[in-house]
Design a protein around this motif. Structure first.
Motif, short mmCIF file in Angstrom:
data_model
loop_
_atom_site.label_atom_id
_atom_site.label_comp_id
_atom_site.label_asym_id
_atom_site.label_seq_id
_atom_site.Cartn_x
_atom_site.Cartn_y
_atom_site.Cartn_z
N GLU A 20 4.56 71.50 56.78
CA GLU A 20 4.88 70.08 56.97
C GLU A 20 4.08 69.20 56.02
OE1 GLU A 20 6.30 69.90 61.66
OE2 GLU A 20 4.20 69.46 61.14
N LEU A 21 2.89 69.64 55.67
CA LEU A 21 2.05 68.90 54.73
C LEU A 21 2.45 69.19 53.28
CD1 LEU A 21 -0.47 67.11 54.16
CD2 LEU A 21 -1.84 69.23 54.28
N VAL A 22 2.51 70.46 52.93
CA VAL A 22 2.73 70.86 51.54
C VAL A 22 4.09 70.40 51.01
CG1 VAL A 22 3.16 72.89 50.10
CG2 VAL A 22 1.13 72.81 51.56
N PHE A 23 5.13 70.47 51.84
CA PHE A 23 6.49 70.16 51.40
C PHE A 23 6.99 68.84 51.99
CE2 PHE A 23 6.21 74.86 51.26
CZ PHE A 23 6.43 75.04 49.89
N HIS A 24 6.09 67.92 52.30
CA HIS A 24 6.52 66.71 53.00
C HIS A 24 7.51 65.90 52.17
CE1 HIS A 24 4.21 63.50 50.93
NE2 HIS A 24 3.27 64.40 50.75
N ARG A 25 7.36 65.88 50.85
CA ARG A 25 8.30 65.11 50.04
C ARG A 25 9.70 65.72 50.06
NH1 ARG A 25 4.76 63.51 44.62
NH2 ARG A 25 3.23 62.16 45.68
N TYR A 26 9.78 67.04 50.07
CA TYR A 26 11.09 67.70 50.18
C TYR A 26 11.72 67.42 51.54
CZ TYR A 26 10.00 70.30 45.91
OH TYR A 26 9.71 70.64 44.61
N LEU A 27 10.90 67.46 52.59
CA LEU A 27 11.40 67.21 53.94
C LEU A 27 11.81 65.76 54.12
CD1 LEU A 27 8.69 69.28 55.87
CD2 LEU A 27 11.08 69.92 55.55
N GLU A 28 11.16 64.85 53.40
CA GLU A 28 11.48 63.43 53.47
C GLU A 28 12.68 63.06 52.60
OE1 GLU A 28 7.31 61.07 53.99
OE2 GLU A 28 7.49 62.33 52.22
N GLY A 29 13.07 63.96 51.71
CA GLY A 29 14.15 63.64 50.78
C GLY A 29 13.71 62.74 49.66
N LYS A 30 12.44 62.84 49.23
CA LYS A 30 11.90 61.94 48.21
C LYS A 30 11.60 62.64 46.89
CE LYS A 30 10.02 58.55 51.41
NZ LYS A 30 8.83 57.85 51.89
N VAL A 31 12.19 63.81 46.70
CA VAL A 31 12.02 64.50 45.42
C VAL A 31 13.18 64.10 44.52
CG1 VAL A 31 11.90 66.73 44.26
CG2 VAL A 31 10.81 66.43 46.49
N PRO A 32 12.91 63.48 43.38
CA PRO A 32 13.98 63.01 42.50
C PRO A 32 14.94 64.13 42.11
CG PRO A 32 11.87 62.14 41.76
CD PRO A 32 11.57 63.16 42.83
N GLY A 33 16.22 63.84 42.18
CA GLY A 33 17.23 64.78 41.70
C GLY A 33 17.66 65.84 42.68
N ARG A 34 17.17 65.77 43.94
CA ARG A 34 17.64 66.77 44.89
C ARG A 34 17.76 66.19 46.29
NH1 ARG A 34 14.45 71.89 44.76
NH2 ARG A 34 15.90 72.42 46.43
N GLU A 35 18.62 66.83 47.08
CA GLU A 35 18.86 66.36 48.44
C GLU A 35 17.68 66.69 49.34
OE1 GLU A 35 22.56 67.73 50.06
OE2 GLU A 35 23.54 67.76 48.09
N VAL A 61 15.63 68.40 52.11
CA VAL A 61 15.57 69.81 52.48
C VAL A 61 15.23 69.94 53.96
CG1 VAL A 61 14.36 72.00 52.09
CG2 VAL A 61 14.91 70.51 50.15
N VAL A 62 15.89 70.86 54.62
CA VAL A 62 15.60 71.16 56.02
C VAL A 62 14.94 72.54 56.08
CG1 VAL A 62 16.56 71.60 58.32
CG2 VAL A 62 17.54 69.79 56.87
N ILE A 63 13.75 72.59 56.67
CA ILE A 63 13.05 73.86 56.88
C ILE A 63 12.87 74.05 58.38
CG2 ILE A 63 10.99 75.24 56.39
CD1 ILE A 63 10.50 73.53 53.94
N ARG A 64 13.30 75.20 58.88
CA ARG A 64 13.18 75.49 60.30
C ARG A 64 12.27 76.69 60.50
NH1 ARG A 64 18.78 73.56 60.12
NH2 ARG A 64 19.31 75.51 59.06
N LEU A 65 11.43 76.61 61.50
CA LEU A 65 10.55 77.72 61.88
C LEU A 65 10.98 78.18 63.27
CD1 LEU A 65 8.08 79.55 61.44
CD2 LEU A 65 6.65 77.70 62.34
N ASN A 66 11.52 79.38 63.33
CA ASN A 66 12.09 79.91 64.58
C ASN A 66 13.08 78.93 65.20
OD1 ASN A 66 10.62 82.24 64.30
ND2 ASN A 66 9.06 81.69 65.81
N GLY A 67 13.88 78.30 64.33
CA GLY A 67 14.93 77.40 64.78
C GLY A 67 14.52 75.95 64.95
N ASP A 68 13.22 75.64 64.94
CA ASP A 68 12.74 74.26 65.13
C ASP A 68 12.52 73.60 63.78
OD1 ASP A 68 12.70 74.59 67.90
OD2 ASP A 68 10.65 75.40 67.87
N PRO A 69 13.18 72.46 63.51
CA PRO A 69 13.01 71.77 62.23
C PRO A 69 11.57 71.25 62.07
CG PRO A 69 14.97 70.98 63.38
CD PRO A 69 14.19 71.80 64.36
N LEU A 70 11.07 71.36 60.86
CA LEU A 70 9.73 70.84 60.56
C LEU A 70 9.80 69.34 60.33
CD1 LEU A 70 8.29 73.53 58.11
CD2 LEU A 70 8.27 73.49 60.60
N ARG A 71 8.71 68.66 60.67
CA ARG A 71 8.62 67.21 60.52
C ARG A 71 7.61 66.89 59.42
NH1 ARG A 71 5.85 62.77 63.62
NH2 ARG A 71 4.76 64.33 64.87
#
Length: 662
Positions: free
Chosen positions: A356-371, A373-383
């Motif tokens: 949740e810390l390392v990939f927070h920009r991907y999870l927030e949708g704030k990486v330029p040029g890409r949608e 990202v949804v990451i799930r751990l045992n089915g639970d989405p990361l925040r």
């Protein structure tokens, strides 16, 4: 040491030679402890083209070694000033030792190339450093390119041609598969960092959804699967991906670096790595590295057997994608932190918090040029947990640092943004509407599930992925009064070499030029952090939603409530290099004396800058000032305060007024 320096009246403290630090001499000359004099035959420039060789020596002194035997008398060295770079390449394997040295002016391109590279990092903490072998390969190549009369390029490996008697059976010595497996398995990964490296692989293949399956080891053994919906790989592409150190072209957004991450991360946790891949319109392929098979055959032989039935649902792919399956996983060797929970639950929490810390920009949708990202751990989405995005954070404008490369190479840019997080009183007020449990969760997220004091410092982002955080990289000491300050530093692939990003992509080195520039940039943010730390409760803005779900609003996004501390955007580097266009004033360090008493000087005091930082030399011209410095000699805070007060007087031209100059 330089007669021209003396003739121009630049000499202040009767410095007659260059002093070598003890640790430098001990590292370069192993027998130094048994000698008081070390002979060195030195080559250096007499003028721009003439090379001379002079018998010189190092002489032991009480606190260091003195470089003697040669005092250049030609006007060629008129450019020598405080801050120039002295570089020597030494072969200490002979007696006398062989060396070449040069003094590099601050406006020379070699100066910028060296101080903007990670090999110079330790010059930010010491006036002199020793780089052994490959540690100094880059610096030596720069010296060879710019001063070819004196220096040769660092040695490279030579390929010995086959002799007539050599055969294909004895001219190759491949690594032992089991031995190399064991080496790579000890690459320094924790379970969370290994999972993050495997997620990197998914993101590099344009994944939008990533599912991590890590079931309870007590219910079917210890295994894990990271599956994505990315572009996948062809059978040939998968075979290349399984090759250790496979070299390929990386595009600008690719998180990979050495062709090692997939294998190194997997083997650090498991004895069996299986990858299932499928590209659109292609057949699915499966390949496996198995430690037992490597041990049995002693051959680098991949297995292509089908995935065992118990894992089939976890690795099932759609139209395209990749599934990385780790089986025969080893128990964690790291101590489990936490109370009142099972080791498995603590491992899950550690993985979740890390991702949740390392990939927070991907999870927030704030990486330029890409949608998003949804990451799930045992089915639970990361925040996402944005460490510099709290709604109450005070944000400083972005500053930029340019790292000029060797001629012909594109310059790397570091983007620096400082934020000051809320103090405890502000945070308590902000979280009042939440339940006690939700308040605890939000506080833990802000402190990154640790001590607030450890969360201060730099947050390094490589291609929008957080690779290293916390601490000040030896620029400053951790301080309770600056614990609210965090500094995001963004860079891309061009900065990998200058910052010496390591094979795990978790460690970097700050070149001395970057360190000095950062000290200057962070003066105002550090002052604001201290001020905010000392302030009392303020009425806070809207708190997060009850239940602790959803990402905290970003201070840099639209509608952000956080104020901005406006500063001009600059591109700058180190020293007085006109190609960089800026001369820094390094921030004062509490662990270094800021004031020095000297016997002579043209003015009452003079501020000087060197690799070791900034200091003020006090002369006897104003006895009252000397007495004040002596009175506060053991009070570092008072000395720092006096130094800053003298800076104000310098701005007003007081030193010259005291000497009768206009």
């Amino acid at each position: 040491m330089f007669h021209e320096y003396r003739r121009q009246g630049k000499e202040r403290a009767k410095q007659r030679a260059i002093n070598f630090d003890w640790d430098v001499v001990d590292r370069v000359f192993p027998a130094a402890k048994d000698s008081d004099r070390i002979a060195i035959d030195c080559r250096r420039l007499e003028d721009e083209k003439t090379v001379v060789e002079v018998a010189s020596w190092l002489k032991r002194q009480h606190k260091n070694w003195r470089f003697e035997g040669d005092c250049p008398t030609t006007p060629y060295y008129r450019y020598v000033d405080p801050g120039v770079l002295f570089a020597m390449v030494v072969d200490s394997g002979t007696t006398p030792a062989k060396a070449s040295w040069v003094v590099v002016p601050t406006d020379h391109r070699a100066y910028a190339a060296i101080v903007n590279h990670g090999e110079s990092a330790r010059l930010a903490q010491a006036a002199m450093v020793a780089l052994y072998g490959d540690e100094g390969a880059y610096c030596q190549s720069v010296l060879a390119e710019n001063f070819g009369q004196l220096f040769e390029k660092a040695e490279t490996m030579h390929v010995t041609p086959k002799s007539a008697t050599q055969t294909a059976d004895n001219d190759e010595v491949p690594p032992d598969p089991l031995g190399l497996f064991k080496i790579l398995a000890r690459a320094g990964h924790s379970l969370p960092s290994a999972v993050a490296d495997l997620v990197d692989n998914s993101l590099s293949h344009e994944a939008r959804e990533i599912d991590i399956t890590f079931p309870n080891p007590n219910e079917g053994g210890r295994w894990m699967c990271i599956r994505d919906d990315g572009v996948g790989m062809t059978p040939e592409g998968l075979r290349d991906a399984m090759k250790i150190g496979h070299q390929r072209e990386y595009d600008n957004a690719d998180l990979g670096k050495f062709g090692y991450g997939l294998k190194g991360a997997a083997w650090s946790q498991a004895d069996r790595l299986t990858v299932v891949a499928k590209a659109t319109g292609q057949n699915q392929s499966v390949l496996t590295w198995d430690k037992d098979h490597l041990a049995k055959t002693r051959r680098w032989e991949l297995l292509n057997s089908a995935v065992a039935p118990q894992y089939s649902s976890a690795v099932k792919l759609g139209e395209s994608g990749t599934a990385v399956l780790l089986t025969q996983m080893r128990p964690s060797m790291e101590p489990i932190k936490g109370k009142g929970a099972s080791p498995y639950a603590l491992e899950l929490a550690a993985i979740r918090d890390h991702l949740e810390l390392v990939f927070h920009r991907y999870l927030e949708g704030k990486v330029p040029g890409r949608e998003k990202v949804v990451i799930r751990l045992n089915g639970d989405p990361l925040r996402p947990n944005n460490p510099v995005g709290h709604p109450l954070a005070k944000v400083f404008d972005e500053r930029r640092i340019e790292l000029p490369g060797i001629e012909g190479e594109k310059a790397a840019i570091l983007s620096v943004r400082a934020v000051v997080t809320p103090n405890e009183a502000e945070l308590e007020e902000y979280l009042k509407p939440l339940s006690p449990e939700d308040r605890r969760v939000e506080k833990d997220r802000l402190t990154l599930n640790g001590r607030a004091n450890d969360a201060q410092g730099f947050y390094f982002y490589r291609l929008d992925r957080l690779i290293k955080w916390g601490g000040w990289e030896d620029l400053f000491a951790k301080d309770e009064h600056t614990k609210l300050l965090r500094v995001a530093v963004d860079f891309d692939r061009l900065a990998d070499e200058p910052l010496q990003v390591d094979i795990s992509k978790q460690l970097i080195r700050l070149p001395v030029a970057v360190s000095e520039r950062l000290k200057e940039i962070l003066k105002a943010p550090r002052a604001e952090a201290r001020s905010r730390y000392d302030k009392k409760t303020r009425r806070a803005k809207t708190p997060p939603a009850s239940g602790g779900s959803g990402a905290a609003p970003s201070t840099t996004g639209p509608g952000s409530p956080a104020p901005s501390f406006n500063e001009p955007n600059l591109i700058g580097g180190f020293g007085a290099n006109p190609s960089i266009g800026f001369t820094p004033t390094p921030a004062l360090r509490k662990d270094r004396p800021a004031l020095r008493l000297v016997s002579t000087g043209p003015v009452a005091w003079e501020r000087k800058i060197g690799f070791g930082g900034e200091h003020v030399e006090i002369t006897p011209r104003v006895p009252q000032l000397v007495a004040l410095v002596q009175a506060i000699d053991k009070d570092s805070e008072a000395k720092l305060a006096l130094s800053e007060f003298l800076r104000v007087l310098e701005t007003a031209g007081v030193p010259k007024l005291l000497t009768g100059e206009s």
